[in-house]
Design a protein around this motif. Structure first.
Motif, PDB file in Angstrom:
ATOM      1  N   THR A   1     -20.923 -54.542  -7.353  1.00  0.00           N
ATOM      2  CA  THR A   1     -22.361 -54.284  -7.447  1.00  0.00           C
ATOM      3  C   THR A   1     -22.674 -53.204  -8.462  1.00  0.00           C
ATOM      4  O   THR A   1     -23.522 -53.367  -9.348  1.00  0.00           O
ATOM      5  CB  THR A   1     -22.918 -53.876  -6.078  1.00  0.00           C
ATOM      6  OG1 THR A   1     -22.736 -54.949  -5.149  1.00  0.00           O
ATOM      7  CG2 THR A   1     -24.399 -53.524  -6.164  1.00  0.00           C
ATOM      8  N   TYR A   2     -22.002 -52.065  -8.347  1.00  0.00           N
ATOM      9  CA  TYR A   2     -22.311 -50.943  -9.232  1.00  0.00           C
ATOM     10  C   TYR A   2     -21.845 -51.187 -10.657  1.00  0.00           C
ATOM     11  O   TYR A   2     -22.510 -50.778 -11.614  1.00  0.00           O
ATOM     12  CB  TYR A   2     -21.687 -49.655  -8.686  1.00  0.00           C
ATOM     13  CG  TYR A   2     -22.213 -49.259  -7.316  1.00  0.00           C
ATOM     14  CD1 TYR A   2     -23.554 -49.406  -6.986  1.00  0.00           C
ATOM     15  CD2 TYR A   2     -21.363 -48.737  -6.356  1.00  0.00           C
ATOM     16  CE1 TYR A   2     -24.030 -49.053  -5.737  1.00  0.00           C
ATOM     17  CE2 TYR A   2     -21.823 -48.374  -5.103  1.00  0.00           C
ATOM     18  CZ  TYR A   2     -23.165 -48.522  -4.793  1.00  0.00           C
ATOM     19  OH  TYR A   2     -23.630 -48.166  -3.555  1.00  0.00           O
ATOM     20  N   ALA A   3     -20.698 -51.843 -10.807  1.00  0.00           N
ATOM     21  CA  ALA A   3     -20.206 -52.120 -12.158  1.00  0.00           C
ATOM     22  C   ALA A   3     -21.088 -53.150 -12.854  1.00  0.00           C
ATOM     23  O   ALA A   3     -21.349 -53.044 -14.056  1.00  0.00           O
ATOM     24  CB  ALA A   3     -18.769 -52.601 -12.107  1.00  0.00           C
ATOM     25  N   THR A   4     -21.566 -54.134 -12.113  1.00  0.00           N
ATOM     26  CA  THR A   4     -22.435 -55.154 -12.696  1.00  0.00           C
ATOM     27  C   THR A   4     -23.777 -54.567 -13.103  1.00  0.00           C
ATOM     28  O   THR A   4     -24.397 -54.997 -14.082  1.00  0.00           O
ATOM     29  CB  THR A   4     -22.655 -56.306 -11.704  1.00  0.00           C
ATOM     30  OG1 THR A   4     -21.390 -56.873 -11.356  1.00  0.00           O
ATOM     31  CG2 THR A   4     -23.541 -57.389 -12.298  1.00  0.00           C
ATOM     32  N   ALA A   5     -24.234 -53.548 -12.363  1.00  0.00           N
ATOM     33  CA  ALA A   5     -25.535 -52.938 -12.648  1.00  0.00           C
ATOM     34  C   ALA A   5     -25.501 -52.015 -13.848  1.00  0.00           C
ATOM     35  O   ALA A   5     -26.543 -51.560 -14.324  1.00  0.00           O
ATOM     36  CB  ALA A   5     -26.023 -52.153 -11.421  1.00  0.00           C
ATOM     37  N   LEU A   6     -24.307 -51.724 -14.346  1.00  0.00           N
ATOM     38  CA  LEU A   6     -24.182 -50.824 -15.492  1.00  0.00           C
ATOM     39  C   LEU A   6     -24.984 -51.351 -16.674  1.00  0.00           C
ATOM     40  O   LEU A   6     -24.883 -52.519 -17.037  1.00  0.00           O
ATOM     41  CB  LEU A   6     -22.712 -50.703 -15.885  1.00  0.00           C
ATOM     42  CG  LEU A   6     -22.352 -49.711 -16.987  1.00  0.00           C
ATOM     43  CD1 LEU A   6     -22.469 -48.289 -16.478  1.00  0.00           C
ATOM     44  CD2 LEU A   6     -20.936 -49.990 -17.486  1.00  0.00           C
TER      45      LEU A   6
ATOM     46  N   ALA B   1     -16.053 -57.760 -12.663  1.00  0.00           N
ATOM     47  CA  ALA B   1     -17.075 -56.795 -13.070  1.00  0.00           C
ATOM     48  C   ALA B   1     -16.439 -55.612 -13.793  1.00  0.00           C
ATOM     49  O   ALA B   1     -16.962 -55.126 -14.805  1.00  0.00           O
ATOM     50  CB  ALA B   1     -17.854 -56.316 -11.842  1.00  0.00           C
ATOM     51  N   LEU B   2     -15.309 -55.145 -13.296  1.00  0.00           N
ATOM     52  CA  LEU B   2     -14.635 -54.017 -13.932  1.00  0.00           C
ATOM     53  C   LEU B   2     -14.187 -54.338 -15.347  1.00  0.00           C
ATOM     54  O   LEU B   2     -14.184 -53.470 -16.224  1.00  0.00           O
ATOM     55  CB  LEU B   2     -13.423 -53.604 -13.101  1.00  0.00           C
ATOM     56  CG  LEU B   2     -13.687 -52.754 -11.868  1.00  0.00           C
ATOM     57  CD1 LEU B   2     -12.392 -52.566 -11.082  1.00  0.00           C
ATOM     58  CD2 LEU B   2     -14.275 -51.397 -12.263  1.00  0.00           C
ATOM     59  N   ALA B   3     -13.793 -55.578 -15.563  1.00  0.00           N
ATOM     60  CA  ALA B   3     -13.295 -55.970 -16.883  1.00  0.00           C
ATOM     61  C   ALA B   3     -14.343 -55.784 -17.972  1.00  0.00           C
ATOM     62  O   ALA B   3     -14.009 -55.624 -19.148  1.00  0.00           O
ATOM     63  CB  ALA B   3     -12.829 -57.423 -16.854  1.00  0.00           C
ATOM     64  N   ALA B   4     -15.617 -55.783 -17.583  1.00  0.00           N
ATOM     65  CA  ALA B   4     -16.696 -55.631 -18.560  1.00  0.00           C
ATOM     66  C   ALA B   4     -17.161 -54.188 -18.707  1.00  0.00           C
ATOM     67  O   ALA B   4     -18.065 -53.907 -19.506  1.00  0.00           O
ATOM     68  CB  ALA B   4     -17.883 -56.504 -18.143  1.00  0.00           C
ATOM     69  N   VAL B   5     -16.550 -53.268 -17.957  1.00  0.00           N
ATOM     70  CA  VAL B   5     -16.962 -51.867 -17.983  1.00  0.00           C
ATOM     71  C   VAL B   5     -15.998 -51.059 -18.850  1.00  0.00           C
ATOM     72  O   VAL B   5     -14.788 -51.056 -18.591  1.00  0.00           O
ATOM     73  CB  VAL B   5     -16.989 -51.275 -16.551  1.00  0.00           C
ATOM     74  CG1 VAL B   5     -17.358 -49.795 -16.590  1.00  0.00           C
ATOM     75  CG2 VAL B   5     -17.978 -52.036 -15.681  1.00  0.00           C
ATOM     76  N   PRO B   6     -16.499 -50.367 -19.855  1.00  0.00           N
ATOM     77  CA  PRO B   6     -15.613 -49.571 -20.722  1.00  0.00           C
ATOM     78  C   PRO B   6     -14.914 -48.463 -19.936  1.00  0.00           C
ATOM     79  O   PRO B   6     -15.469 -47.923 -18.973  1.00  0.00           O
ATOM     80  CB  PRO B   6     -16.574 -48.973 -21.761  1.00  0.00           C
ATOM     81  CG  PRO B   6     -17.808 -49.810 -21.694  1.00  0.00           C
ATOM     82  CD  PRO B   6     -17.911 -50.285 -20.281  1.00  0.00           C
ATOM     83  N   SER B   7     -13.725 -48.116 -20.337  1.00  0.00           N
ATOM     84  CA  SER B   7     -13.009 -47.017 -19.717  1.00  0.00           C
ATOM     85  C   SER B   7     -13.813 -45.732 -19.841  1.00  0.00           C
ATOM     86  O   SER B   7     -14.358 -45.431 -20.907  1.00  0.00           O
ATOM     87  CB  SER B   7     -11.642 -46.839 -20.381  1.00  0.00           C
ATOM     88  OG  SER B   7     -10.955 -45.738 -19.829  1.00  0.00           O
ATOM     89  N   GLY B   8     -13.922 -45.004 -18.740  1.00  0.00           N
ATOM     90  CA  GLY B   8     -14.651 -43.740 -18.760  1.00  0.00           C
ATOM     91  C   GLY B   8     -16.148 -43.859 -18.576  1.00  0.00           C
ATOM     92  O   GLY B   8     -16.847 -42.839 -18.480  1.00  0.00           O
ATOM     93  N   ALA B   9     -16.677 -45.083 -18.519  1.00  0.00           N
ATOM     94  CA  ALA B   9     -18.119 -45.261 -18.321  1.00  0.00           C
ATOM     95  C   ALA B   9     -18.533 -44.667 -16.983  1.00  0.00           C
ATOM     96  O   ALA B   9     -17.803 -44.731 -15.997  1.00  0.00           O
ATOM     97  CB  ALA B   9     -18.476 -46.738 -18.368  1.00  0.00           C
TER      98      ALA B   9
END
Length: 225
Positions: A57-62, A130-138
């Motif tokens: 949920t939170y990673a997708t909302a980024l 969802a995590l795969a689309a979130v940059p490291s350190g975001a």
């Protein structure tokens, strides 16, 4: 093993645990057996599964500004946190209401449906995608308008998976069903270290050191959370 890989491995151990449980159709009594506090086993598994669901949920909302839904709210103040210790100390004190946590666990348990193993596996897949689309350190926004680096949030989710995975095995065993739970040893170490850090930061370092070295007991019911 980096934090993301360790989270994925820990999530897999939880998926394996739930898959090892008899389904509700096979043993309805097990899923309604007392487990933890007000929760039966279904609610406990549902609550633990939220460690995966909230990541998705939170990673997708980024968004492009690295903020989530809470940070865009006109009524929620964003609080930037540095790490997992800061998050656990802040969330435990201000962002989580015990009654709300209990109610969310019951609701999450109901959402597992007739095939909890499939629901948990799907939640794991959604979280990793969802995590795969979130940059490291975001930085992601989570409960209560709190915001912290995604890898630090994953550290807190591993605590949930490791601790409640053990709760599930104990509850199932008390109900007459033995199931294995084998989280990665580095995840167990990471969870123990993180919780010790939380306790030390709130002033309980000497107490914890005495207990860990056999120099004194912890008070009955002691918890760092």
């Amino acid at each position: 093993m980096d934090t993301r890989a360790l989270f994925a491995a820990t999530a897999q151990s939880f998926v394996d645990l739930v898959a090892a449980l008899p389904s509700p159709a096979e043993d309805a009594a097990l899923w309604s057996a007392p487990a933890l506090g007000v929760w039966d086993l279904r609610a406990l598994v549902g609550h633990t599964n939220r460690a995966l669901g909230t990541v998705a949920t939170y990673a997708t909302a980024l968004d492009h500004d690295h903020t989530g839904p809470e940070s865009r709210s006109t009524t929620t103040t964003v609080t930037d946190l540095s790490d997992a210790v800061d998050y656990l100390r802040t969330a435990t004190g201000t962002a989580t209401d015990p009654d709300e946590v209990a109610a969310r666990g019951v609701s999450a348990g109901g959402s597992l449906g007739t095939d909890p193993a499939a629901a948990v596996s799907a939640a794991r897949d959604d979280a990793l995608a969802a995590l795969a689309a979130v940059p490291s350190g975001a930085r992601i926004s989570v409960v209560g308008g709190l915001r912290l680096p995604v890898e630090e949030y994953l550290r807190t989710r591993m605590v949930e998976l490791v601790v409640h995975g053990s709760d599930i095995t104990r509850a199932a065993g008390a109900a007459g069903t033995t199931v294995p739970f084998a989280p990665p040893q580095p995840a167990v170490v990471a969870a123990a270290v993180l919780l010790a850090e939380v306790g030390a930061h709130r002033g309980d370092g000497p107490l914890l050191l005495a207990a860990l070295t056999g120099r004194g007991p912890l008070p009955p019911g002691y918890s760092v959370l």
